[in-house]
Design an enzyme around this catalytic site. Sequence first.
Site, PDB file in Angstrom:
ATOM      1  N   ASN A   1      28.604 -44.185   4.860  1.00 60.94           N
ATOM      2  CA  ASN A   1      28.410 -45.640   4.936  1.00 60.94           C
ATOM      3  C   ASN A   1      29.561 -46.375   4.245  1.00 60.94           C
ATOM      4  OD1 ASN A   1      25.856 -46.589   6.280  1.00 60.94           O
ATOM      5  ND2 ASN A   1      25.020 -44.960   4.980  1.00 60.94           N
TER       6      ASN A   1
ATOM      7  N   LYS B   1      19.963 -45.395 -20.081  1.00 60.35           N
ATOM      8  CA  LYS B   1      20.287 -46.044 -18.814  1.00 60.35           C
ATOM      9  C   LYS B   1      21.002 -47.370 -19.077  1.00 60.35           C
ATOM     10  CE  LYS B   1      18.149 -47.554 -14.528  1.00 60.35           C
ATOM     11  NZ  LYS B   1      17.219 -47.169 -13.508  1.00 60.35           N
TER      12      LYS B   1
ATOM     13  N   MET C   1      21.993 -43.015  -5.158  1.00 62.36           N
ATOM     14  CA  MET C   1      20.656 -42.463  -5.264  1.00 62.36           C
ATOM     15  C   MET C   1      19.930 -42.789  -6.580  1.00 62.36           C
ATOM     16  SD  MET C   1      20.621 -41.458  -2.327  1.00 62.36           S
ATOM     17  CE  MET C   1      19.242 -40.436  -1.916  1.00 62.36           C
ATOM     18  N   ARG C   2      20.287 -43.900  -7.222  1.00 64.60           N
ATOM     19  CA  ARG C   2      19.595 -44.255  -8.457  1.00 64.60           C
ATOM     20  C   ARG C   2      19.035 -45.667  -8.336  1.00 64.60           C
ATOM     21  NH1 ARG C   2      20.777 -40.515 -12.184  1.00 64.60           N
ATOM     22  NH2 ARG C   2      19.835 -41.784 -13.799  1.00 64.60           N
TER      23      ARG C   2
ATOM     24  N   HIS D   1      19.038 -48.696   3.849  1.00 62.84           N
ATOM     25  CA  HIS D   1      17.889 -47.785   3.709  1.00 62.84           C
ATOM     26  C   HIS D   1      17.535 -47.203   5.076  1.00 62.84           C
ATOM     27  CE1 HIS D   1      14.234 -46.179   1.940  1.00 62.84           C
ATOM     28  NE2 HIS D   1      13.620 -46.555   3.049  1.00 62.84           N
TER      29      HIS D   1
HETATM   30  C1  GRF Z   1      21.919 -42.710   4.121  1.00 62.33           C
HETATM   31  O1  GRF Z   1      20.936 -42.283   5.041  1.00 62.33           O
HETATM   32  C2  GRF Z   1      21.389 -43.872   3.318  1.00 62.33           C
HETATM   33  O2  GRF Z   1      20.556 -44.703   4.031  1.00 62.33           O
HETATM   34  C3  GRF Z   1      20.602 -43.149   2.246  1.00 62.33           C
HETATM   35  O3  GRF Z   1      21.367 -42.002   1.941  1.00 62.33           O
HETATM   36  C4  GRF Z   1      22.192 -41.661   3.057  1.00 62.33           C
HETATM   37  C5  GRF Z   1      23.589 -41.692   2.531  1.00 62.33           C
HETATM   38  O4  GRF Z   1      24.535 -41.422   3.493  1.00 62.33           O
HETATM   39  N1  GRF Z   1      20.340 -44.022   1.133  1.00 62.33           N
HETATM   40  P1  GRF Z   1      26.088 -41.588   3.173  1.00 62.33           P
HETATM   41  O5  GRF Z   1      26.332 -41.090   1.754  1.00 62.33           O
HETATM   42  O6  GRF Z   1      26.447 -43.032   3.326  1.00 62.33           O
HETATM   43  O7  GRF Z   1      26.755 -40.721   4.194  1.00 62.33           O
END
Ligand code: GRF
Length: 207
Positions: free
Chosen positions: A20, A71, A96-97, A115
């Site tokens: 992304n 944190k 992822m946090r 998402h």
């Molecule tokens: C994607 O599916 C996003 O929606 C989720 O984790 C994945 C990450 O993909 N939160 P990338 O790291 O952008 O390839």
Amino acid sequence: MIFIKKNKIISFLVSGNGSNFKAVAEKIKSGIINGKTGIVISSSRDALALKKSEELGIKSLIINPEHYTSKKEYEEDMIKTLKNFKTDLIIAAGYMRILSPDFIKHFKNRIINIHPSLLPSFPGKSAQQQALDSGVRITGCTSHFIDEGTDTGPIIMQASVSIEYEDNIETLSAKILNEEHKILADSVRFFCEDKLVIINKKVKIKK
Ligand code: GRF
């Protein structure tokens, strides 16, 4: 007086593959998105996103939460870094946090998340698996501003994909990811063109 509009500076939070991030960064580079890249912050030294940022010539650094005692300290370092790079918009691109309310306050309505479900269905982790387990025929992805809740912020764009009986986690995730890249890049483009207005938790996209 001539008013020159400055390009918005876009920074990224990543944890993993970074597809992304790459989809958005390439559109910034080619001028499709009217913005400038700031900094890529990875929560992990193993994130493939770091390699992608190097290939694109974009500055990156690792801020590993495990190296902090709290944190609060971890996020303070991120806030300082993002502000040093004069960040206007943060993209949580596979980050992822969960960001704390205090972090969010510093960048109110200036953090966009992607998402892999049609929110408000299937928030939180393993959204694709939740969709498969539920038996729904349609799922998709959502770009939204981050607020204090988990995946509850104002929705910017959504795209749907159908679930075939034969789909599994890999095939479904790939279909969704393909759509994620498009709506995330479009959402960032609209933000940079000042086209997104939040009214009562709903996002209006100005023509
Ligand atoms: C994607 O599916 C996003 O929606 C989720 O984790 C994945 C990450 O993909 N939160 P990338 O790291 O952008 O390839």
